[in-house]
Design a protein around this motif. Structure first.
Motif, mmCIF file in Angstrom:
data_model
loop_
_atom_site.group_PDB
_atom_site.id
_atom_site.type_symbol
_atom_site.label_atom_id
_atom_site.label_comp_id
_atom_site.label_asym_id
_atom_site.label_seq_id
_atom_site.Cartn_x
_atom_site.Cartn_y
_atom_site.Cartn_z
ATOM 1 N N LEU A 52 0.839 -1.200 0.000
ATOM 2 C CA LEU A 52 0.000 0.000 0.000
ATOM 3 C C LEU A 52 0.878 1.255 0.000
ATOM 4 O O LEU A 52 0.641 2.221 -0.733
ATOM 5 C CB LEU A 52 -0.931 0.013 1.214
ATOM 6 N N GLU A 53 1.926 1.234 0.828
ATOM 7 C CA GLU A 53 2.820 2.400 0.885
ATOM 8 C C GLU A 53 3.547 2.569 -0.446
ATOM 9 O O GLU A 53 3.752 3.697 -0.915
ATOM 10 C CB GLU A 53 3.833 2.244 2.030
ATOM 11 N N THR A 54 3.931 1.471 -1.066
ATOM 12 C CA THR A 54 4.560 1.544 -2.388
ATOM 13 C C THR A 54 3.641 2.274 -3.361
ATOM 14 O O THR A 54 4.071 3.151 -4.129
ATOM 15 C CB THR A 54 4.846 0.115 -2.925
ATOM 16 N N ALA A 55 2.347 1.918 -3.306
ATOM 17 C CA ALA A 55 1.389 2.568 -4.192
ATOM 18 C C ALA A 55 1.335 4.064 -3.919
ATOM 19 O O ALA A 55 1.368 4.889 -4.841
ATOM 20 C CB ALA A 55 0.011 1.938 -4.015
ATOM 21 N N VAL A 56 1.290 4.425 -2.645
ATOM 22 C CA VAL A 56 1.174 5.846 -2.278
ATOM 23 C C VAL A 56 2.399 6.632 -2.742
ATOM 24 O O VAL A 56 2.279 7.660 -3.418
ATOM 25 C CB VAL A 56 0.983 6.000 -0.751
ATOM 26 N N VAL A 57 3.596 6.146 -2.422
ATOM 27 C CA VAL A 57 4.796 6.957 -2.694
ATOM 28 C C VAL A 57 5.166 6.997 -4.174
ATOM 29 O O VAL A 57 5.942 7.849 -4.602
ATOM 30 C CB VAL A 57 6.030 6.491 -1.873
ATOM 31 N N ASP A 73 2.699 16.915 -1.976
ATOM 32 C CA ASP A 73 1.644 17.921 -1.989
ATOM 33 C C ASP A 73 0.468 17.612 -2.887
ATOM 34 O O ASP A 73 -0.418 18.451 -3.060
ATOM 35 C CB ASP A 73 2.224 19.308 -2.351
ATOM 36 N N ASP A 74 0.429 16.426 -3.468
ATOM 37 C CA ASP A 74 -0.750 16.057 -4.273
ATOM 38 C C ASP A 74 -1.992 16.078 -3.402
ATOM 39 O O ASP A 74 -1.950 15.740 -2.214
ATOM 40 C CB ASP A 74 -0.597 14.629 -4.833
ATOM 41 N N GLU A 75 -3.098 16.436 -4.050
ATOM 42 C CA GLU A 75 -4.386 16.310 -3.394
ATOM 43 C C GLU A 75 -4.913 14.915 -3.741
ATOM 44 O O GLU A 75 -4.908 14.531 -4.914
ATOM 45 C CB GLU A 75 -5.323 17.389 -3.949
ATOM 46 N N VAL A 76 -5.291 14.130 -2.726
ATOM 47 C CA VAL A 76 -5.740 12.754 -2.992
ATOM 48 C C VAL A 76 -7.072 12.472 -2.295
ATOM 49 O O VAL A 76 -7.401 13.116 -1.296
ATOM 50 C CB VAL A 76 -4.700 11.699 -2.520
ATOM 51 N N CYS A 129 -1.233 8.145 3.451
ATOM 52 C CA CYS A 129 -1.226 9.414 2.709
ATOM 53 C C CYS A 129 -0.908 10.565 3.654
ATOM 54 O O CYS A 129 -0.126 11.470 3.317
ATOM 55 C CB CYS A 129 -2.585 9.648 2.036
ATOM 56 N N GLU A 130 -1.517 10.521 4.827
ATOM 57 C CA GLU A 130 -1.286 11.601 5.805
ATOM 58 C C GLU A 130 0.165 11.587 6.291
ATOM 59 O O GLU A 130 0.752 12.647 6.533
ATOM 60 C CB GLU A 130 -2.258 11.460 6.991
ATOM 61 N N ALA A 131 0.729 10.407 6.422
ATOM 62 C CA ALA A 131 2.127 10.308 6.874
ATOM 63 C C ALA A 131 3.073 10.995 5.884
ATOM 64 O O ALA A 131 4.166 11.419 6.252
ATOM 65 C CB ALA A 131 2.518 8.845 7.059
ATOM 66 N N TYR A 132 2.652 11.079 4.633
ATOM 67 C CA TYR A 132 3.463 11.759 3.602
ATOM 68 C C TYR A 132 2.987 13.201 3.359
ATOM 69 O O TYR A 132 3.347 13.811 2.365
ATOM 70 C CB TYR A 132 3.463 10.948 2.304
ATOM 71 N N PRO A 136 -11.818 19.164 -8.214
ATOM 72 C CA PRO A 136 -11.158 18.882 -9.502
ATOM 73 C C PRO A 136 -9.637 18.739 -9.396
ATOM 74 O O PRO A 136 -9.012 18.280 -10.351
ATOM 75 C CB PRO A 136 -11.520 20.079 -10.368
ATOM 76 N N ASP A 137 -9.052 19.076 -8.256
ATOM 77 C CA ASP A 137 -7.586 18.981 -8.152
ATOM 78 C C ASP A 137 -7.079 17.642 -7.619
ATOM 79 O O ASP A 137 -5.875 17.466 -7.412
ATOM 80 C CB ASP A 137 -7.048 20.108 -7.260
ATOM 81 N N ILE A 138 -7.988 16.743 -7.378
ATOM 82 C CA ILE A 138 -7.562 15.432 -6.853
ATOM 83 C C ILE A 138 -6.748 14.690 -7.899
ATOM 84 O O ILE A 138 -7.159 14.560 -9.056
ATOM 85 C CB ILE A 138 -8.786 14.633 -6.370
ATOM 86 N N ARG A 139 -5.573 14.225 -7.498
ATOM 87 C CA ARG A 139 -4.616 13.606 -8.437
ATOM 88 C C ARG A 139 -4.583 12.076 -8.335
ATOM 89 O O ARG A 139 -4.133 11.413 -9.256
ATOM 90 C CB ARG A 139 -3.190 14.145 -8.165
ATOM 91 N N VAL A 140 -4.976 11.577 -7.163
ATOM 92 C CA VAL A 140 -5.012 10.120 -6.994
ATOM 93 C C VAL A 140 -6.254 9.737 -6.171
ATOM 94 O O VAL A 140 -6.572 10.428 -5.196
ATOM 95 C CB VAL A 140 -3.762 9.582 -6.239
ATOM 96 N N VAL A 141 -6.922 8.685 -6.616
ATOM 97 C CA VAL A 141 -8.043 8.151 -5.840
ATOM 98 C C VAL A 141 -7.638 6.770 -5.332
ATOM 99 O O VAL A 141 -7.156 5.932 -6.096
ATOM 100 C CB VAL A 141 -9.322 8.030 -6.700
ATOM 101 N N PHE A 142 -7.796 6.565 -4.022
ATOM 102 C CA PHE A 142 -7.459 5.278 -3.399
ATOM 103 C C PHE A 142 -8.740 4.561 -2.973
ATOM 104 O O PHE A 142 -9.624 5.184 -2.382
ATOM 105 C CB PHE A 142 -6.594 5.496 -2.147
#
Lengths: 385, 385
Positions: B68-73, B79-82, B98-101, B129-135
């Protein structure tokens, strides 16, 4: 159905516990090493209690039948008159071994599915005073009968001077035995039944009385000569190279027995027998043996409305569930469910639930869950005791 | 009850098939040897079909969470909005990573026990509209919910340019996935669930679109940098020493999948889900999820008349049967039965038969065999299809 899943519910060989598998895969050692000697030393004290004897138990590397032959060639002198109590295929095997050695072999044939009656043995011995050895089977695997070895032993002692030799192959380790009290002189078992190991070891307990005869018995024998085994095991060794991985396994089996407690092991087998029998009864399938004659390790069923073979094929193919068929004259007539060794009440419930589906598949009529419910009730009553 | 017998019916880790155990105990090899290279080469083609992708699947040595962390990083730049769709404890974990990063993390919390609705995701993305990744989480192990990843994927594609990252940990290998069709950009799983292995491997499938972002993503990372894994796996290697025994096991797992057929593997899981659900229904125990939201790999039950914890304790102590409890807010409220990986309909029947005895023990009222019968009927109907 699921690759790699085998539900082995035949009356031996039986499933191997994980810790025993692991023990058996230890690196090989030399059979004359200190480690081998310590291994044998650690096993010896645990064997007697399985037979109910204070005597030493010999370990022969071989199948169960090698154990039976060992008993014959050590207990019977050439030309001895012997009596074999035949209650099924394994009694028959004892007789065939005796005949192979040209012993004067009397067979007392008992109807398959029934236990031998002590009175019958008494009568036979009284009218044949020259019988020197009596052979009997504790659990007759082919029919699911447990013979009353204690009572037969008393009768043999009182009515003759014969040695009493018992095949304990599918019983020892699952059914309480009292060799010393029962007057059994040679008690044999194999590793692949209630002892939870692969086949390859025959265990043979011998009474003091039997040793006297064995010492002077002129019967031809070499590998199966118990004198050699006795001399060696007293020094924690074996006369010939033993199946060491099975000995590693046997040590672990004895640890599992100790962990559970032998009394509880025997109770668990009785419980599994009762669960299985009540389940089949609830499904209205005829049991092949009476409650009195039934063995705690294997249950035979004689279906009257469908083919035992078709049923066995369906459950093996559809669920990977193996139960045994009938042997010799019972081929196609019965099926036999093993519940011994590494087998739990949970496994019995699983077996019955699949048996029910298999029965429906071949057209039997009953409500799903009927057999399982009967087994659950037996289990529950037992737990509440 | 029976020493050495563990009935592990939690939603992972799951039991290991015998042939996989055996494969894992092969002698160790060098991780830069020709044999290691051939091992990785033999595994690669079998991984894509589990995710439903033509893309290469990366193998990271680590727990599911490392995946999961691999996916996040890799998917999220600093500073991405997710957006994290949280339907339970594992969605919550994605958010915490995500919060840890220090990512700008939006949580879309869905009531535990229910699946996320695609319309809700669509609405959220349109207003952000600024969301860059959806988990998202495919099977939410903590509740037994299977989220509609295909429909959510479509919505993410149509309503945003965001990458779509999915935790498939307790689903991949047990539930059909169509990563390429669904528009999933990073799909992660762990080895200890439907893949029938011990924990220790994270498998990560990555879309072409995701690789573009990963190549230029300035996020700090070293061990979890997917670029390194990609470069190496294409040469049948790994950037760091891999858990080789797990790779030996993974190769055997893929052979078992091939033997059974992936379609049948997925059908078996659906069958086990239906058997389990109908059994609990017949026992009048409230299921925690609707049929529509239910996962084929794990079933959560919310008992209303007894303590889930007391029940779990009884069946663990009495039968060696382990089922899971609730997590976080659901602690003590539910119990969860796993039916994934090396698990068969026969195992479900066994579990239910023991669950019934456990329920009676703590005072529930019903007729023995009721749940088993319902599961047997589901199985029978399925076999007759």
């Amino acid at each position: 159905m699921l690759p790699d899943q085998k539900l082995l519910r035949i009356p031996g060989p039986t499933p191997i516990p994980p810790s025993v598998k692991q023990a058996m895969s230890r690196p090989m050692i030399g059979h004359r090493s200190q480690e081998a000697s310590e291994l044998i030393q650690s096993i010896r004290p645990g064997l007697g209690p399985l037979f109910g004897t204070k005597e030493e138990v010999m370990i022969v590397t071989g199948s169960g039948t090698s154990g039976l032959e060992t008993a014959v060639v050590n207990a019977a002198a050439p030309d001895d008159e012997v009596l074999v109590i035949v209650t099924g295929a394994f009694g028959d095997r004892f007789a065939k071994i005796c005949e192979a050695y040209d012993l004067k072999t009397h067979r007392m044939d008992v109807e398959w599915g029934k236990a031998a009656r002590p009175e019958q043995v008494e009568q036979y011995l009284k009218s044949h005073p020259d019988i020197r050895v009596v052979f009997a089977t504790f659990c007759e695997t082919s029919t699911g009968v447990l013979n009353p070895i204690g009572e037969i032993g008393k009768v043999v002692q009182h009515s003759s001077d014969a040695l009493f030799v018992v095949d304990g192959v599918s019983a020892i380790g699952g059914v309480e035995a009292n060799m010393d009290d029962w007057g059994v002189d040679i008690f044999v078992t194999g590793s692949q039944k209630a002892l939870m190991l692969p086949a390859g070891l025959a265990l043979i307990a011998v009474s003091e009385r039997a040793w006297k005869k064995i010492e002077s018995n002129p019967q031809h024998r070499f590998y199966l000569d118990l004198k050699k085994y006795k001399e060696k095991i007293e020094g924690n060794s074996t006369p010939f190279t033993p199946a060491l991985s099975l000995l590693f396994g046997l040590r672990q089996v004895l640890e599992l027995f100790e962990e559970e407690g032998l009394k509880q092991v025997f109770n668990r087998h009785k419980l599994m027998m009762n669960m299985t029998r009540e389940a089949f009864r609830a499904l209205q399938l005829p049991l092949f043996t009476s409650d009195q004659d039934a063995s705690p390790t294997v249950t035979a069923v004689q279906p009257d409305r469908f083919s035992a073979e078709e049923f066995r094929q369906v459950i093996r193919k559809e669920f990977g569930l193996s139960v045994a068929g009938g042997q010799q004259d019972l081929k196609g007539q019965i099926f036999r469910v093993g519940h011994m060794g590494y087998s739990s009440p949970a496994d019995v419930l699983q077996t019955i639930s699949l048996v029910e589906i298999g029965l429906k598949t071949i057209g039997a009529r009953f409500d799903f869950g009927q057999g399982v419910a009967a087994a659950q009730q037996v289990y529950t009553n037992w737990r509440e005791q």
